[in-house]
Design an enzyme around this catalytic site. Structure first.
Site: not given
Ligand code: GLN
Length: 487
Positions: A80, A155, A179
């Protein structure tokens, strides 16, 4: 099955038996990458074919020389784009870091290299890991390999899509509120968020430091265990890294857990859960019963407040972490002339996307004098109660199971104008991060329209080894993890 559809474990065996070289493996994935990338757009920075082949040739030479090989010898691993890679751009899919080239590797990237993996490109993500669909990338949309009209989740959407779409056999993502688990569920693969402190965050660009963890994506639990074996362990450079030996997860992954007690929290099966998702998850629980497990009714009474607490704590920490991108110390600087304050604000306005700006404003607000006690401090108290709910539940069971997401992958654009609707996709995943627990998502079926469904497994701190064994039990009697989409 083609080479690029195989698991990392299978690729290692083929190389050990002399049936494929690391260069042949690399070429197979480079070809799959090129053929599929126009449709999927999983990558932020494409794998460099020359560097990939050179690295694979090094591994082949090492094998020939008889020197001992690492656990991931010749396995391509996508990373990532929030993890620092020395000399290779690391953008966090943000304009503010468009030209950032880190002078060092993240701890996990060092670990992969030490295990003779082949780093295979940097994957697309929501900007600074804020989002649930990868639509917040400042660069391009990533598509779900099972239906390219749809989002892969987020994400870490690129890391999930590239494994599901067989452009890489395994990858790394990060999980702050879901995420890893959420995109794993929506893309029909396995993903693990380790216990807080299990994997070093050194060289991970911080979003919310008390929640962030790095973890793997894979086709199956065995590969996931293999990746964890490579990256888990103590590191002095992250003060929250726990000094506790990392087990050899692959040694035990095939041992079923006898007398398994599965906690089924009633709060995870309430309003908002899609009927098809519920059906598949209940069916998976039945499979476990057939394997000898007992289902125990548990309650996580504070889980209805977890999402609200998360969306205070995470933005609060983000507002502080992202203060360093001011166009002076780090990040894009505006070309407009002005005084210091004007330069700061113009640089940040140009460099950060809408969602990141929203989080910074939210976070600054909940930390500001006069509001801190009402929001931030209260959220910390809720966080403590969420943790206590799990402590109580694990008195009665070995693992908590439920759906990973309330619904399957949605269409690109469907929720982009409604941040709240998007935040709701994290309803089952955020508690795990607030409590610092390990969590996994494994594929457990498909909707009628052919979209993957994920089963979530949550464990007590440092129970990764047991979680892998429990997940593998399910894989031993089902074949969801062997399905590959037609891209
Ligand atoms: N969807 C969650 C957010 O927008 C989690 C994101 C993540 O785990 N990086 O914060």
């Amino acid at each position: 099955m083609s080479l690029f559809e195989k698991t990392a474990t299978e690729l290692l065996a083929l190389q050990a038996e002399g049936k494929a070289s690391a260069v042949e493996v690399a070429d197979a994935f480079l070809a799959a990458y090129s053929a599929r990338e126009p449709k999927l757009k999983s990558f932020m920075l494409s794998p460099d074919p020359d560097a990939v082949r050179r690295r694979a040739a090094e591994i082949d030479a090492k094998r020939k020389s008889g020197r001992p090989l690492g656990k991931l010898a010749g396995v391509p691993v996508a990373v990532k784009d929030v993890l620092c890679t020395k000399g290779v751009r690391t953008t966090c899919s943000s304009k503010i870091l468009e030209h950032f080239v880190p002078p060092y590797d993240a701890h996990v990237v060092e670990r992969l290299a030490a295990e003779d993996a082949v780093i295979f490109g940097k994957t697309n993500m929501d900007e600074f890991a804020m989002g649930s669909s990868t639509e917040n990338s400042a660069y391009h949309l990533t598509r779900n390999p099972w239906d390219t009209e749809r989002i892969p989740g987020g994400s870490s959407g690129g890391s999930a899509a590239c494994v599901a779409g067989c452009q890489a056999p395994v990858s790394l993502g990060t999980d702050t509120g879901g995420s890893i688990r959420q995109p794993a569920a929506l893309c029909g693969i396995v993903g693990m968020k380790p216990t807080y402190g299990r994997v070093s965050r050194y060289g991970l660009v911080a979003f919310a430091s008390s929640l962030d963890q790095i973890g793997p994506f894979a086709h199956d639990t065995r590969d996931c265990a293999l990746m964890m074996e490579a990256i888990a362990g103590h590191d002095d450079r992250d003060s929250t890294s726990v000094n506790r030996p990392a087990p050899e997860y692959t040694k035990t992954v095939d041992q079923p857990v006898k007398g398994l007690k599965i906690g089924v929290p009633r709060e995870f099966f309430g309003q908002g859960l899609d009927a098809e998702i519920e059906g598949a998850v209940r069916q998976a629980l039945k499979e476990y019963e057939k394997l000898g497990a007992t289902l125990v009714d548990v309650s996580l009474p504070h889980s209805p407040y977890a999402l609200a607490a998360y969306y205070i704590v995470a933005p609060a920490e983000a507002s502080s972490n992202l203060a360093r991108y001011d166009g002076m110390h780090y990040g894009h600087r505006t070309t407009e002339k002005g005084d210091l304050i004007a330069t700061y604000s113009k640089s940040r306005a140009e460099g950060f996307g809408k969602e990141v700006q929203r989080r910074i404003i939210l976070g600054t607000y909940v930390l500001s004098s006069g509001y801190k006690d009402a929001y931030y401090v209260k959220a910390l108290k809720v966080r403590r109660l969420v943790k206590k709910d799990f402590d109580d539940a694990f008195e009665k069971c070995d693992v908590v199971m439920g759906p990973t997401t309330p619904s399957a992958a949605f269409k690109a654009g469907e929720k982009s104008d409604d941040p709240l609707a998007l935040y709701l996709s994290d309803v089952y995943t955020v508690s795990c991060n607030l409590a610092g627990l390990p969590g996994m998502s494994i594929p457990c079926g498909f909707t009628k329209s052919g979209l993957p469904i994920g089963l979530q497994l949550l464990g007590a701190p440092f129970s990764e080894e047991q979680l892998f064994r429990i997940a593998r039990m399910y894989e031993s009697v089902t074949d969801w993890h062997t399905k590959r989409p037609k891209v």
